[in-house]
Design a protein around this motif. Structure first.
Motif, PDB file in Angstrom:
ATOM      1  N   VAL A 163       0.826  -1.206   0.000  1.00 54.16           N
ATOM      2  CA  VAL A 163       0.000   0.000   0.000  1.00 54.16           C
ATOM      3  C   VAL A 163       0.860   1.256   0.000  1.00 54.16           C
ATOM      4  O   VAL A 163       0.555   2.234  -0.706  1.00 54.16           O
ATOM      5  CB  VAL A 163      -0.954   0.001   1.221  1.00 54.16           C
ATOM      6  N   ASP A 164       1.951   1.256   0.791  1.00 54.93           N
ATOM      7  CA  ASP A 164       2.796   2.465   0.809  1.00 54.93           C
ATOM      8  C   ASP A 164       3.890   2.425  -0.267  1.00 54.93           C
ATOM      9  O   ASP A 164       4.787   3.254  -0.302  1.00 54.93           O
ATOM     10  CB  ASP A 164       3.402   2.693   2.193  1.00 54.93           C
ATOM     11  N   ARG A 165       3.832   1.402  -1.139  1.00 55.75           N
ATOM     12  CA  ARG A 165       4.685   1.282  -2.332  1.00 55.75           C
ATOM     13  C   ARG A 165       6.168   1.058  -2.007  1.00 55.75           C
ATOM     14  O   ARG A 165       7.027   1.378  -2.827  1.00 55.75           O
ATOM     15  CB  ARG A 165       4.540   2.517  -3.228  1.00 55.75           C
ATOM     16  N   THR A 166       6.461   0.507  -0.831  1.00 54.33           N
ATOM     17  CA  THR A 166       7.855   0.129  -0.552  1.00 54.33           C
ATOM     18  C   THR A 166       8.115  -1.308  -1.042  1.00 54.33           C
ATOM     19  O   THR A 166       9.262  -1.765  -1.006  1.00 54.33           O
ATOM     20  CB  THR A 166       8.166   0.214   0.947  1.00 54.33           C
ATOM     21  N   LEU A 167       7.081  -1.988  -1.476  1.00 55.66           N
ATOM     22  CA  LEU A 167       7.221  -3.315  -2.094  1.00 55.66           C
ATOM     23  C   LEU A 167       6.601  -3.242  -3.478  1.00 55.66           C
ATOM     24  O   LEU A 167       5.439  -2.838  -3.631  1.00 55.66           O
ATOM     25  CB  LEU A 167       6.522  -4.387  -1.252  1.00 55.66           C
ATOM     26  N   ASP A 168       7.367  -3.603  -4.485  1.00 50.51           N
ATOM     27  CA  ASP A 168       6.900  -3.556  -5.869  1.00 50.51           C
ATOM     28  C   ASP A 168       6.020  -4.770  -6.149  1.00 50.51           C
ATOM     29  O   ASP A 168       6.448  -5.913  -5.928  1.00 50.51           O
ATOM     30  CB  ASP A 168       8.103  -3.561  -6.815  1.00 50.51           C
ATOM     31  N   PRO A 169       4.774  -4.586  -6.622  1.00 48.49           N
ATOM     32  CA  PRO A 169       3.916  -5.721  -6.939  1.00 48.49           C
ATOM     33  C   PRO A 169       4.566  -6.724  -7.888  1.00 48.49           C
ATOM     34  O   PRO A 169       4.272  -7.926  -7.822  1.00 48.49           O
ATOM     35  CB  PRO A 169       2.695  -5.057  -7.592  1.00 48.49           C
ATOM     36  N   ALA A 170       5.468  -6.248  -8.746  1.00 44.86           N
ATOM     37  CA  ALA A 170       6.145  -7.162  -9.681  1.00 44.86           C
ATOM     38  C   ALA A 170       6.991  -8.195  -8.938  1.00 44.86           C
ATOM     39  O   ALA A 170       7.232  -9.291  -9.452  1.00 44.86           O
ATOM     40  CB  ALA A 170       7.002  -6.368 -10.648  1.00 44.86           C
ATOM     41  N   ASP A 171       7.437  -7.864  -7.724  1.00 42.26           N
ATOM     42  CA  ASP A 171       8.260  -8.794  -6.953  1.00 42.26           C
ATOM     43  C   ASP A 171       7.467  -9.984  -6.424  1.00 42.26           C
ATOM     44  O   ASP A 171       8.042 -10.987  -6.034  1.00 42.26           O
ATOM     45  CB  ASP A 171       8.910  -8.075  -5.769  1.00 42.26           C
ATOM     46  N   LEU A 172       6.143  -9.865  -6.408  1.00 42.50           N
ATOM     47  CA  LEU A 172       5.323 -10.937  -5.849  1.00 42.50           C
ATOM     48  C   LEU A 172       5.328 -12.191  -6.699  1.00 42.50           C
ATOM     49  O   LEU A 172       5.121 -13.288  -6.196  1.00 42.50           O
ATOM     50  CB  LEU A 172       3.877 -10.470  -5.669  1.00 42.50           C
ATOM     51  N   ALA A 173       5.547 -12.029  -7.983  1.00 43.90           N
ATOM     52  CA  ALA A 173       5.481 -13.175  -8.895  1.00 43.90           C
ATOM     53  C   ALA A 173       6.812 -13.901  -9.019  1.00 43.90           C
ATOM     54  O   ALA A 173       6.940 -14.851  -9.771  1.00 43.90           O
ATOM     55  CB  ALA A 173       5.015 -12.728 -10.271  1.00 43.90           C
ATOM     56  N   GLY A 174       7.813 -13.449  -8.271  1.00 43.91           N
ATOM     57  CA  GLY A 174       9.136 -14.039  -8.404  1.00 43.91           C
ATOM     58  C   GLY A 174       9.227 -15.440  -7.848  1.00 43.91           C
ATOM     59  O   GLY A 174       8.421 -15.845  -7.039  1.00 43.91           O
TER      60      GLY A 174
END
Length: 257
Positions: free
Chosen positions: A246-257
């Motif tokens: 939510v605060d954008r310190t984690l990139d959603p693209a990293d979730l699929a790794g």
């Protein structure tokens, strides 16, 4: 929100677990208890209930309601979007098996919702339209009072075996103890705090799912799986992961790794 009804899906899910003999249940309980040791966060406790419902008990979906400080039932967890819709419907209509379960502090079973239209007219019709044919609601009890309910949603007419009902109640009791983590008169206050925290977690989780779905161009159910899967793989509290998204310190693209 609806999805196609699969009359055989619930039967297949239940059949997979009918072979689990009562002698195997202690091992399952030992594994569950070990995961509750070590002060897990509320999200982990509620996720464990969901896994038991859709795994050992063969439900198509699950949901958990807890009383808020006003004494009103509120949805704090659901296995998926369809289950969440059905659970929210119960709180809005003030009718359904989980609402009755909390009111009576007893298990409420509806083996075939097509026979329950008079009992819960609004809820039964909507649940059937969402693809559910049976519901079992198990009370979450603290000091003899129902403080919430654990809903098991099935895609086909279903009656739980005695050991399944017992396991659902034991897991519900363990979950309450894990959420409270307190003794004496402070226990009720701790549960209210846990309920509010869980409600806030659910809102933040929904926001994180929206961020992931919008960024990756995927549907909410896939986004939810990515968020939950990332937290499990990296052994991070779900609350921490959703906050980072939510605060954008984690990139959603990293979730699929």
């Amino acid at each position: 929100m609806t999805h196609p009804t699969d009359e055989n899906a619930g039967s297949r899910a239940t059949d997979r677990h009918v072979g689990l003999l009562p002698a195997d249940v202690p091992a399952a309980l030992a594994a569950i208890t070990s995961r509750l040791v070590g002060n897990p966060d509320n999200a982990a406790v509620l996720r464990l209930i969901t896994e038991v419902g859709t795994g050992l008990l063969g439900a198509r979906g699950t949901g958990v309601l807890l009383k808020d400080p006003r004494g009103e039932p509120a949805v704090v967890s659901a296995s998926d979007e369809a289950a969440q819709f059905v659970e929210l419907l119960q709180t809005e209509l003030r009718q359904g098996p989980c609402v009755d379960c909390i009111a009576t502090a007893a298990v409420v079973a509806a083996p075939d919702l097509t026979r329950e239209r008079d009992r819960w007219p609004g809820f039964a019709s909507a649940a059937l339209a969402a693809g559910y044919r049976a519901v079992v609601a198990v009370p979450l009890k603290l000091d003899g009072e129902a403080v919430g309910g654990f809903n098991l949603l099935f895609a086909a007419p279903t009656e739980l075996q005695p050991w399944q009902s017992a396991l659902a109640q034991v897991v519900s009791d363990l979950a309450v103890l894990a959420l409270v983590q307190e003794t004496g008169t402070r226990r009720s206050d701790r549960l209210f705090e846990a309920t509010l925290a869980s409600l806030n977690d659910r809102v933040q989780h929904s926001q994180a799912v929206g961020v992931v779905a919008g960024t990756l161009g995927t549907d909410p159910e896939t986004a939810r799986s990515l968020v939950n899967g990332y937290a499990a793989r990296h052994d991070r509290p779900l609350r921490e992961v959703t906050r980072a998204l939510v605060d954008r310190t984690l990139d959603p693209a990293d979730l699929a790794g």
